[in-house]
Design an enzyme around this catalytic site. Structure first.
Site, PDB file in Angstrom:
ATOM      1  N   ASN A  90       0.859  -1.191   0.000  1.00 33.42           N
ATOM      2  CA  ASN A  90       0.000   0.000   0.000  1.00 33.42           C
ATOM      3  C   ASN A  90       0.897   1.244   0.000  1.00 33.42           C
ATOM      4  OD1 ASN A  90      -1.422   2.262   1.053  1.00 33.42           O
ATOM      5  ND2 ASN A  90      -2.953   0.925   1.967  1.00 33.42           N
ATOM      6  N   PRO A  91       0.930   2.004  -1.097  1.00 36.19           N
ATOM      7  CA  PRO A  91       1.867   3.134  -1.200  1.00 36.19           C
ATOM      8  C   PRO A  91       1.636   4.219  -0.143  1.00 36.19           C
ATOM      9  CG  PRO A  91       0.701   2.754  -3.293  1.00 36.19           C
ATOM     10  CD  PRO A  91       0.103   1.825  -2.293  1.00 36.19           C
ATOM     11  N   GLY A  92       0.371   4.445   0.261  1.00 34.29           N
ATOM     12  CA  GLY A  92       0.074   5.461   1.285  1.00 34.29           C
ATOM     13  C   GLY A  92       0.706   5.078   2.616  1.00 34.29           C
TER      14      GLY A  92
ATOM     15  N   ASP B 151      -0.630  -3.959   9.927  1.00 34.67           N
ATOM     16  CA  ASP B 151      -2.003  -4.314   9.589  1.00 34.67           C
ATOM     17  C   ASP B 151      -2.889  -3.329  10.311  1.00 34.67           C
ATOM     18  OD1 ASP B 151      -3.582  -6.271   8.009  1.00 34.67           O
ATOM     19  OD2 ASP B 151      -4.658  -6.368   9.901  1.00 34.67           O
TER      20      ASP B 151
HETATM   21  P1  ITT Z   1      -0.708  -4.205   2.937  1.00 31.73           P
HETATM   22  O1  ITT Z   1      -1.418  -5.392   3.542  1.00 31.73           O
HETATM   23  O2  ITT Z   1       0.077  -4.565   1.706  1.00 31.73           O
HETATM   24  O3  ITT Z   1       0.099  -3.441   3.920  1.00 31.73           O
HETATM   25  P2  ITT Z   1      -3.389  -3.142   2.683  1.00 31.73           P
HETATM   26  O4  ITT Z   1      -3.940  -1.863   2.133  1.00 31.73           O
HETATM   27  O5  ITT Z   1      -4.017  -4.425   2.189  1.00 31.73           O
HETATM   28  O6  ITT Z   1      -1.818  -3.153   2.389  1.00 31.73           O
HETATM   29  P3  ITT Z   1      -4.381  -3.683   5.334  1.00 31.73           P
HETATM   30  O7  ITT Z   1      -4.777  -5.079   5.019  1.00 31.73           O
HETATM   31  O8  ITT Z   1      -3.709  -3.425   6.640  1.00 31.73           O
HETATM   32  O9  ITT Z   1      -3.407  -3.093   4.227  1.00 31.73           O
HETATM   33  O10 ITT Z   1      -5.652  -2.776   5.167  1.00 31.73           O
HETATM   34  C1  ITT Z   1      -5.838  -1.644   5.919  1.00 31.73           C
HETATM   35  C2  ITT Z   1      -6.790  -0.712   5.216  1.00 31.73           C
HETATM   36  O11 ITT Z   1      -7.302   0.186   6.215  1.00 31.73           O
HETATM   37  C3  ITT Z   1      -6.029   0.126   4.222  1.00 31.73           C
HETATM   38  O12 ITT Z   1      -6.185  -0.350   2.908  1.00 31.73           O
HETATM   39  C4  ITT Z   1      -6.627   1.502   4.397  1.00 31.73           C
HETATM   40  O13 ITT Z   1      -7.599   1.773   3.498  1.00 31.73           O
HETATM   41  C5  ITT Z   1      -7.234   1.495   5.790  1.00 31.73           C
HETATM   42  N1  ITT Z   1      -6.329   2.303   6.624  1.00 31.73           N
HETATM   43  C6  ITT Z   1      -5.337   1.873   7.436  1.00 31.73           C
HETATM   44  N2  ITT Z   1      -4.653   2.895   7.952  1.00 31.73           N
HETATM   45  C7  ITT Z   1      -5.231   4.002   7.444  1.00 31.73           C
HETATM   46  C8  ITT Z   1      -4.966   5.364   7.572  1.00 31.73           C
HETATM   47  O14 ITT Z   1      -3.943   5.811   8.277  1.00 31.73           O
HETATM   48  N3  ITT Z   1      -5.749   6.219   6.923  1.00 31.73           N
HETATM   49  C9  ITT Z   1      -6.766   5.786   6.150  1.00 31.73           C
HETATM   50  N4  ITT Z   1      -7.077   4.526   5.951  1.00 31.73           N
HETATM   51  C10 ITT Z   1      -6.309   3.621   6.591  1.00 31.73           C
END
Ligand code: ITT
Length: 199
Positions: A17-19, A75
């Site tokens: 996840n780039p963000g 996560d």
């Molecule tokens: P990785 O597993 O590759 O790290 P992912 O996007 O699938 O990437 P997660 O399974 O942990 O990661 O999903 C968490 C989601 O929750 C993520 O896609 C975001 O949309 C949301 N999220 C987590 N932290 C956030 C934040 O600081 N601000 C906004 N949304 C967030």
């Protein structure tokens, strides 16, 4: 032997996840050499655990085993009180295969309207795990509380940031300067615990 991360160590950031990757690099603050899981061609594991900490450990261990290096994984997710904590660990999955967060935020709003509740309290959780290729691992969890606003506001940040206003503030995470988000976020709080444990 105590688990310690020496400055200058190379860490694999086990996220696609780039963000998130951007925030992790900002939090690590030049202390470590960071290799992105994507640039190493590491595949994304299935997130089969039922907790944030379980999935963070699974992702860190997977990346450490495949790369032979120390790996850091996050996560995280948004939990909504009136939805009994949903989407929670399913936060990414609510955005569907195209990772459409406008759709995910609309789903949160629709579900809230269905409940008839006017409780808009919510929280973000971040579990951060560090795993060594030879087995040991550490995991910590941070949380930030706030409330949801619709329509969302701001185009900074990522994911659900536009609809989340942290307690004590007026701006959403989507409107906030990233430096301010990084000073108070769930990820920053987890990071402070990790720092105390490992640095
Ligand atoms: P990785 O597993 O590759 O790290 P992912 O996007 O699938 O990437 P997660 O399974 O942990 O990661 O999903 C968490 C989601 O929750 C993520 O896609 C975001 O949309 C949301 N999220 C987590 N932290 C956030 C934040 O600081 N601000 C906004 N949304 C967030």
């Amino acid at each position: 032997m105590p688990l310690i991360l020496e400055p200058g160590t190379t860490l694999v950031a086990a996220t696609h996840n780039p963000g998130k990757a951007k925030e992790l690099v900002a939090l690590l603050d030049g202390r470590f050499e960071i290799l992105a899981a994507g640039s190493l061609g590491l595949p994304e594991p299935d997130e089969t655990e039922s907790t944030f900490t379980g999935n963070a450990l699974l992702k860190a261990r997977h990346a450490a085993q495949l790369s032979g290096r120390i790996a850091l994984a996050d996560d995280s997710g948004l939990s909504v009180a009136a939805l009994d904590g949903a989407p929670g660990i399913f936060s990414a999955r609510w955005a569907g295969p195209t990772k459409d967060f406008a759709q995910a935020m609309a789903k949160v709003e629709a579900r809230l309207i269905e409940t008839g509740s006017d409780d808009r309290s919510a929280w973000f959780t971040s579990a951060l795990a560090v795993a060594w290729p030879d087995g040991p691992a550490v995991v910590v969890e941070g949380r930030v509380d706030g409330r949801l606003v619709f329509p969302g506001r701001g185009d900074r940040g990522f994911g659900y940031d536009p609809i989340f206003v942290p307690d004590g503030h007026g701006q959403t995470f989507g409107e906030m300067d990233p430096v301010h988000k990084d000073a108070m976020s769930h990820r920053a709080r987890a990071f402070a615990l990790l720092k105390a444990a490992l640095f």
